[in-house]
Design a protein around this motif. Structure first.
Motif, PDB file in Angstrom:
ATOM      1  N   SER A  32       0.826  -1.194   0.000  1.00  0.00           N
ATOM      2  CA  SER A  32       0.000   0.000   0.000  1.00  0.00           C
ATOM      3  C   SER A  32       0.871   1.259   0.000  1.00  0.00           C
ATOM      4  O   SER A  32       0.622   2.216  -0.737  1.00  0.00           O
ATOM      5  CB  SER A  32      -0.916  -0.006   1.224  1.00  0.00           C
ATOM      6  N   VAL A  35       2.541   1.975  -3.452  1.00  0.00           N
ATOM      7  CA  VAL A  35       1.659   2.565  -4.458  1.00  0.00           C
ATOM      8  C   VAL A  35       1.327   4.007  -4.079  1.00  0.00           C
ATOM      9  O   VAL A  35       1.357   4.907  -4.909  1.00  0.00           O
ATOM     10  CB  VAL A  35       0.374   1.729  -4.612  1.00  0.00           C
ATOM     11  N   ALA A  36       1.049   4.224  -2.802  1.00  0.00           N
ATOM     12  CA  ALA A  36       0.648   5.566  -2.363  1.00  0.00           C
ATOM     13  C   ALA A  36       1.759   6.579  -2.600  1.00  0.00           C
ATOM     14  O   ALA A  36       1.489   7.744  -2.865  1.00  0.00           O
ATOM     15  CB  ALA A  36       0.262   5.540  -0.887  1.00  0.00           C
ATOM     16  N   ASN A  37       3.006   6.136  -2.497  1.00  0.00           N
ATOM     17  CA  ASN A  37       4.106   7.079  -2.530  1.00  0.00           C
ATOM     18  C   ASN A  37       5.065   6.891  -3.692  1.00  0.00           C
ATOM     19  O   ASN A  37       6.135   7.505  -3.712  1.00  0.00           O
ATOM     20  CB  ASN A  37       4.871   7.009  -1.198  1.00  0.00           C
ATOM     21  N   PRO A 139       0.687  13.635   1.356  1.00  0.00           N
ATOM     22  CA  PRO A 139      -0.290  13.936   0.298  1.00  0.00           C
ATOM     23  C   PRO A 139      -1.661  13.318   0.578  1.00  0.00           C
ATOM     24  O   PRO A 139      -2.687  13.923   0.279  1.00  0.00           O
ATOM     25  CB  PRO A 139       0.337  13.325  -0.958  1.00  0.00           C
ATOM     26  N   ARG A 140      -1.687  12.136   1.142  1.00  0.00           N
ATOM     27  CA  ARG A 140      -2.971  11.515   1.481  1.00  0.00           C
ATOM     28  C   ARG A 140      -3.665  12.290   2.590  1.00  0.00           C
ATOM     29  O   ARG A 140      -4.873  12.525   2.542  1.00  0.00           O
ATOM     30  CB  ARG A 140      -2.764  10.062   1.942  1.00  0.00           C
ATOM     31  N   ARG A 143      -5.575  15.170   1.642  1.00  0.00           N
ATOM     32  CA  ARG A 143      -6.878  14.875   1.061  1.00  0.00           C
ATOM     33  C   ARG A 143      -7.841  14.297   2.096  1.00  0.00           C
ATOM     34  O   ARG A 143      -8.901  13.787   1.740  1.00  0.00           O
ATOM     35  CB  ARG A 143      -6.715  13.834  -0.051  1.00  0.00           C
ATOM     36  N   LEU A 145      -7.267  11.632   3.936  1.00  0.00           N
ATOM     37  CA  LEU A 145      -7.170  10.174   4.067  1.00  0.00           C
ATOM     38  C   LEU A 145      -6.138   9.818   5.127  1.00  0.00           C
ATOM     39  O   LEU A 145      -5.204  10.564   5.383  1.00  0.00           O
ATOM     40  CB  LEU A 145      -6.747   9.547   2.733  1.00  0.00           C
ATOM     41  N   ALA A 148      -1.458   5.392   4.199  1.00  0.00           N
ATOM     42  CA  ALA A 148      -1.834   4.184   3.459  1.00  0.00           C
ATOM     43  C   ALA A 148      -1.702   2.918   4.315  1.00  0.00           C
ATOM     44  O   ALA A 148      -2.546   2.033   4.263  1.00  0.00           O
ATOM     45  CB  ALA A 148      -0.988   4.064   2.199  1.00  0.00           C
ATOM     46  N   ASP A 151      -4.607   2.702   6.851  1.00  0.00           N
ATOM     47  CA  ASP A 151      -5.886   2.470   6.193  1.00  0.00           C
ATOM     48  C   ASP A 151      -6.037   1.010   5.790  1.00  0.00           C
ATOM     49  O   ASP A 151      -7.092   0.398   5.951  1.00  0.00           O
ATOM     50  CB  ASP A 151      -5.939   3.375   4.950  1.00  0.00           C
ATOM     51  N   THR A 152      -4.981   0.413   5.279  1.00  0.00           N
ATOM     52  CA  THR A 152      -5.099  -0.883   4.613  1.00  0.00           C
ATOM     53  C   THR A 152      -4.933  -2.065   5.564  1.00  0.00           C
ATOM     54  O   THR A 152      -5.316  -3.173   5.234  1.00  0.00           O
ATOM     55  CB  THR A 152      -4.071  -0.952   3.460  1.00  0.00           C
ATOM     56  N   CYS A 153      -4.387  -1.820   6.751  1.00  0.00           N
ATOM     57  CA  CYS A 153      -3.986  -2.909   7.661  1.00  0.00           C
ATOM     58  C   CYS A 153      -5.127  -3.887   7.938  1.00  0.00           C
ATOM     59  O   CYS A 153      -6.228  -3.485   8.319  1.00  0.00           O
ATOM     60  CB  CYS A 153      -3.476  -2.322   8.975  1.00  0.00           C
TER      61      CYS A 153
END
Lengths: 299, 739
Positions: A32, A35-37, A139-140, A143, A145, A148, A151-153
């Motif tokens: 995650s 991709v996010a970074n 950056p997330r 927004r 969020l 990453a 969020d994904t864990c």
């Protein structure tokens, strides 16, 4: 507090409270984050460390394995060796949340900060040739969020936000789930150097003794040691003033508010007492000073 | 070209490719470039330039709810990031490594983008791009010829786990063939069979509220099932006890309170001993058992000889531990489970082994109660009905019918179907329509699957990449991946999270000329004069489905998931179980009627010869069989497989850590590196599934690691025909001269 090394009020310092005992080494946070970074192949902003004491012989027929995982990344240190090591001011801290960033426009890719980090949290971005590291997904967060990895864990091992709110939120969630309460928050620090990490581990974690004593690059060592002080003494006051002006300008250019950390406070968490930190991790955040050496840093 | 003269090997593939100069064709087919970048979500910082699209993951069968973060318009539209949809209770607001790596499917150099026609020998890697019209005409023509010559059952249809697979099934029924298989007879049929025949349904598991879990034949912290995997961790953190029995130390075992390295194939001995202790020591809820189950006294007599001491001899687990396990389970009941598991394609008596799982759960009185096994609440979507036509010239039944007594009629058995195709008995099957599944990479005895494919007149594969199965086909049709298409709505059961309804909306356009399988079968149906089976558009079907529940449409639009929230517990109160006796069948009436063992009888596994090992396979949370093998993001964490071998066994064979070894079974030989670990029994070796592809395009997969499909032998479950992979014995040798 104008050195950039000191931290703002504890209340607004962003951090992560991690229950490492929930980590199943599934790599979701790693993918995650990549991709996010936009992290290149073979490089990573975060990691999962393993402590595997080795399994006993299987003939016993009954073994309690004790392999332990420890997800981590940049510790966003209160006393961050990378900040001192950066010659251009590319590495800087946003004062409102204490998060350390790399200004890729200012970074000259010298690698001093990579060497200085006791955690190996920094690397030279293979495509951009500048220093890269976790910034809690700035950056997330801009927004609205979560970072990453949080969020994904899968097992929701991570709680992010202003540290005291994150601690309360984690404690509240654990209470709701019937999990053991947060009795202490464990810091992982190099020997004889208090970095004041903002990734805190709930109750216990392993491995513990992996960080290295921060290796300051030679120019920094010279400048902060006796020769440096002599140099300073010898140099004229005007030179000093020019330098100071330059630094101030750098600082102003990177003061853009980068984070909206306030919105990540778990609103439901208020009303719950923060768990007492056994080793005082929270209390020390505001007034942290290094135990050893490193004179000549503070103004 | 017989199988004997054409043994498959990677080298042979590459040689033939080089000799015939196919590189140019391959390059044209995969002209999209090897280094298409993985998107960088951090590039776009303007929140307004950032659109959220709800969809559902397809990197494994779980179909977790996803929010795609999207930027740009038209052909420039790109997915920056895939995030979990926190509103979906079933997926517990998470997205695993594979789900995150879904972005790597977009722009992958390995994607199929044009219909391809084979121009050389099967598996020779000679292709000619053709138009869709030509591809569909050729396919329809071949299907017409096969139908006319061999009857319509001469076509076999196989569709993998996919939301559009239902259209392939509908197409097969409209065409008139009974011969439909899926991946499931290589996976979970045995556990389904056992629980159907015990409880009358395949239950969900409420791990969230469970206090004691015994897990064997399952690995929930690596082989993820949602919500079970997340709930299991919550239960463990809450203080629930997790006991894992596994020949290797899985990550689930690592997180457990106890790990017992059980002798492979002896699970039923352990379970029968549990039953005996529970019955002997009167540790069960007598009132519940008497009012809900059938055959208690028969079970009591059956397990009388199954003492813990006997089970110790079989399983290698100390009798004292077995007694304690039984007492602890019973003390925690009904909030206690023996986890039923999912993949059960392991032994020839797997249905009876999983019956043992079911029977212990029944004794724990946990069914339909919090913290136990759960009955499945009915959630039905409206559909467009369809009446399958009848063809008088068709044979009486499936081609694999009658080979085992409890075949699932709608699934069949891939292993038995393959035998039937190869033998031509009871009737010839000469055509194969395959959608998004890869038996060449997952079915046991790859050589035999290849032989089956060579024996066919016509094979068409629809997939997103050139799998080894597509590679052996005559026509390969490019499909959009799950992020590039609209899908029908679908229902997912979520155990304690409750059921939910999800759908997929096209997030980005597909590459090249990809068409969804719905369009393919609809077009083919038109050409085959069975167009009435598809006299609707996907949009019309979705509209019909959206009428199923009030508020379904708006909730799906706003939240990306609809949760109907039916009652989850107490569903069986006052209602009979769907078994012949109307009760939970400890003693199976059906089995008794069919002359099978009505109580699970333990069959000791064949002894492992001194110079051999039991081969077992599994996976990590970064692997979905061969589906994940070409993913650049996942390859970093699961790029190849190794052979787990115990240091004592390795020392005996002169094998060091990292040495390249040769693994031989009776059906194949593979090479990979050895990984010395005490996390495996000395009589067992292990490898991850999903590696050792033969030639799936120019991607990452070809030539990495070893294939389980090449090594596993074709044994099958004697009751339902599910593959029985773990009966395979292998020898291991250090590979001389290897780097």
């Amino acid at each position: 507090m104008n050195s950039g090394k000191s931290l703002p009020e504890t209340r607004s310092v962003s951090g992560m409270v991690i229950d490492a005992s929930r980590c199943i080494d599934c790599k979701a946070c790693l993918v995650s984050c990549k991709v996010a970074n936009g992290v290149p192949a073979g490089q990573s902003r975060n990691w999962i460390k393993t402590e595997n004491p080795g399994l006993d012989a299987l003939t016993s027929g009954f073994v309690k394995p004790r392999v332990r995982y420890q997800p981590g990344g940049c510790m966003q240190c209160a006393d961050a060796p990378c900040l001192n090591a950066c010659p251009t001011g590319a590495t800087y801290r946003t004062p409102e949340d204490g998060v350390i960033h790399v200004d890729k426009g200012l970074c000259i890719g010298c690698g001093n900060c990579i060497q200085a980090c006791p955690y190996g949290a920094r690397f030279r971005h293979a495509r951009q040739n500048v220093a890269d590291k976790c910034d809690f997904c700035a950056p997330r967060r801009a927004r609205g969020l979560m970072p990453a990895c949080v969020d994904t864990c899968i097992t929701k091992a991570r709680t992010f936000g202003p540290l005291d709110a994150a601690t309360r939120a984690a404690a509240k969630r654990f209470a709701e789930e019937g999990a053991p309460p947060v009795t202490k928050l464990v810091r992982i620090e190099p020997p004889a150097y208090e970095t004041g990490p903002k990734l805190l581990y709930v109750n216990d974690t392993a491995p513990r003794n992996w960080p290295a004593y921060p290796e300051q690059p030679l120019p920094v060592r010279i400048m902060t040691g006796p020769p440096g002080r002599m140099l300073f003494a010898a140099s004229g006051a005007s030179l000093f003033a020019v330098l100071l002006m330059g630094i101030t300008q750098f600082r102003e250019r990177r003061m853009h508010p980068h984070s909206a950390s306030e919105q990540h406070t778990d609103r439901n968490a208020s009303g719950l007492c923060p768990e007492q930190s056994e080793d005082g991790a929270e209390r020390r955040d505001s007034g942290l000073r290094p135990k050893t050496g490193r004179k000549g840093e503070t103004p | 070209m017989s199988a004997k003269h054409h043994r498959l090997s990677r080298r042979a593939f590459l040689k033939s490719a080089a000799a015939t100069g196919i590189a140019a064709v391959a390059a044209e087919v995969h002209a999209r470039g090897k280094d298409a970048p993985i998107p960088d979500a951090s590039e776009v910082t303007d929140p307004k330039a950032y659109e959220n699209v709800f969809t559902a993951c397809d990197m494994c069968f779980n179909r977790c709810a996803v929010i795609a973060r999207v930027n740009g318009e038209g052909q420039d539209r790109k997915i920056l990031k895939l995030d979990p949809n926190p509103k979906c209770s079933k997926s517990r607001g998470m997205l695993c490594a594979r789900g995150n790596a879904g972005v790597a499917l977009i722009n992958s150099p390995d994607r199929l983008t044009r219909p391809l026609l084979r121009t050389g020998p099967r598996g020779g890697n000679l292709w000619r791009p053709i138009s869709w019209e030509e591809a569909l005409d050729r396919t329809a023509q071949a299907m017409r010829e096969i139908g006319a010559r061999y009857s319509r059952c001469g076509m076999l249809f196989t569709a993998g786990a996919d939301t559009q697979s239902r259209f392939v099934h509908r197409f097969a029924e409209a065409y008139g063939s009974f011969n439909i298989t899926s991946h499931e007879s290589l996976c979970l049929l045995s556990v389904n069979r056992a629980f159907m025949d015990t409880f009358g349904e395949v239950p969900q598991v409420d791990l969230l509220h469970c206090d004691h879990i015994v897990m064997l034949g399952a690995n929930r912290f690596e082989s993820l099932v949602m919500p079970d995997s997340a709930d299991l961790m919550q239960a463990v953190r809450r203080g629930a006890k997790l006991v894992v029995l596994d020949p290797r130390c899985t990550k689930t075992a690592e997180a457990a309170a106890e790990w017992h390295a059980i002798r492979p194939g002896t699970d039923l001995a352990f379970l029968l001993a549990l039953c005996r202790v529970i019955l002997e020591e009167d540790l069960y809820d007598r009132a519940w058992i008497e009012s809900n189950t059938h055959g208690l006294e028969a079970l009591r007599a059956h397990v009388a000889s199954c003492t813990p001491a006997w089970a110790e001899q079989e399983t290698g687990i100390k009798a004292a531990h077995i007694v304690r396990a039984a007492r602890e389970l019973a003390a925690a009941a009904p909030r206690a489970v023996v986890y039923p598991g999912r993949r059960s394609s392991d032994y020839e008596d797997s249905t009876q082994i999983r019956r043992g799982f079911a029977v212990v759960n029944a004794l724990l009185a946990n069914f339909d109660r919090p913290g136990g096994l759960m009955s499945t609440p009915a959630v039905k979507l409206r559909d467009i009905p369809f009446e399958a036509p009848w063809f008088d010239d068709n044979p009486a039944d499936r081609v694999d019918a009658g080979r085992v007594p409890l075949l699932f009629n709608d699934e069949g058995s891939f292993v038995l179907t393959r035998d039937a195709v190869l033998s031509g008995q009871p009737y010839p099957v000469k055509g194969w329509f395959i959608y998004k599944t890869n038996p060449m990479g997952t079915a046991p005895d790859r050589e035999k699957t290849a032989a089956m494919m060579r024996s066919l007149d016509f094979i068409v594969s629809v997939d997103i990449m050139m799998s080894d199965t597509a590679f052996m086909s005559d026509i390969v049709l490019p499909a959009p991946c799950y992020l590039e298409r609209d899908d029908p709505l679908f229902v997912l059961q979520g155990g304690p999270a409750g059921p939910c309804i999800l759908t997929r909306n096209r997030v980005v356009p597909p590459p090249g000329e990809c068409r969804p399988v719905f369009d393919v079968v609809k077009a083919l149906a038109g050409k085959l004069d069975i167009g009435n089976a598809f006299d609707f558009t996907l949009h019309e079907l979705r509209e019909r489905q959206l009428e199923s529940f009030p508020g379904l449409k708006t909730t799906l639009e706003e939240d990306g998931v609809f949760e109907p929230s039916p009652a989850l517990y107490g569903l069986k109160k006052g209602r009979p179980y769907k078994t012949p006796s109307g009760r939970i069948e400890l003693y199976s009436t059906l089995y008794q009627q069919k002359g099978l063992d009505p109580l699970p009888v333990y069959t000791p596994p064949a002894a492992v010869p001194a110079d051999s090992f039991v081969l077992v396979a599994g996976r990590t949370a970064c692997i979905t069989q061969t589906q994940s093998q070409n993913n650049r993001l996942l390859a970093e964490f699961a790029g190849t497989n190794t052979l787990w071998i115990h240091p004592a066994a390795a020392a005996r064979l002169g094998i060091g850590n990292g040495d390249e070894v040769t693994v031989r079974s009776s059906v194949g030989t593979e090479h990979l590196r050895a990984e010395l670990t005490k996390g495996i029994r000395p009589d067992t070796v292990y490898m991850h599934s999903g590696f050792g592809a033969l030639a799936s395009g120019p991607g990452l997969a070809a030539g990495t690691g070893a294939s389980i499909a090449a090594l596993f032998e074709s044994a099958y479950d004697a009751l339902c025909g599910n593959a029985a992979l773990h009966t395979t014995r292998v020898t291991v040798q250090r590979r001389e001269g290897a780097a």
